[in-house]
Design a protein around this motif. Structure first.
Motif, PDB file in Angstrom:
ATOM      1  N   GLU A   1     -20.464  46.528  -0.247  1.00  0.00           N
ATOM      2  CA  GLU A   1     -19.971  47.330   0.874  1.00  0.00           C
ATOM      3  C   GLU A   1     -20.932  48.489   1.082  1.00  0.00           C
ATOM      4  O   GLU A   1     -21.225  49.234   0.148  1.00  0.00           O
TER       5      GLU A   1
ATOM      6  N   GLU B   1     -19.570  48.282   6.388  1.00  0.00           N
ATOM      7  CA  GLU B   1     -20.003  46.889   6.554  1.00  0.00           C
ATOM      8  C   GLU B   1     -20.087  46.196   5.194  1.00  0.00           C
ATOM      9  O   GLU B   1     -20.472  46.804   4.197  1.00  0.00           O
TER      10      GLU B   1
ATOM     11  N   LYS C   1     -21.476  42.643   3.100  1.00  0.00           N
ATOM     12  CA  LYS C   1     -22.371  41.489   3.150  1.00  0.00           C
ATOM     13  C   LYS C   1     -22.333  40.770   1.808  1.00  0.00           C
ATOM     14  O   LYS C   1     -22.066  41.376   0.767  1.00  0.00           O
TER      15      LYS C   1
END
Length: 113
Positions: free
Chosen positions: A69, A74, A76
């Protein structure tokens, strides 16, 4: 022609030779695929961000995957080909350098006293 009997089945020299060739071709194709996959992200720019490691969902051989994070929220899924040299645990926070989806380095933040 020589035959080898294993459990009721017999294999000729040609069958064994064909099997060895097939195993070698699969091995070479896997090796080439691994290096193509590994070098795929090398053309992408190096990015650096402060992250928190949320999850370590999958391990395949020497490839480790992480859900991270970023500061902006965001998330991924990134991979590391250096599981033996880059040590990352769930809950770690630090500075992550990555290209595409491949982790290049991780520096954990030092704990504040």
């Amino acid at each position: 022609m020589t035959y080898i009997r294993i459990g009721g089945s017999s294999f000729s020299d040609e069958d064994i030779f064909a099997f060895v060739i097939i195993v070698l071709v699969i091995g070479i194709a896997s090796w080439i695929g691994y290096f193509i996959l590994k070098s795929k992200d090398n053309s992408k720019p190096l990015e650096k961000s402060k992250v928190k490691i949320l999850e370590k969902p999958v391990q395949k051989g020497n490839i480790e995957w992480y859900v991270v994070e970023f500061e902006n929220g965001e998330r991924k899924k990134l991979r590391s080909f250096h599981a033996d040299t880059i040590f990352i645990a769930v809950g770690d926070e630090g500075i992550l350098e990555y290209r595409g989806i491949t982790i290049q380095s991780f520096q954990p933040l030092t704990a504040k006293k």
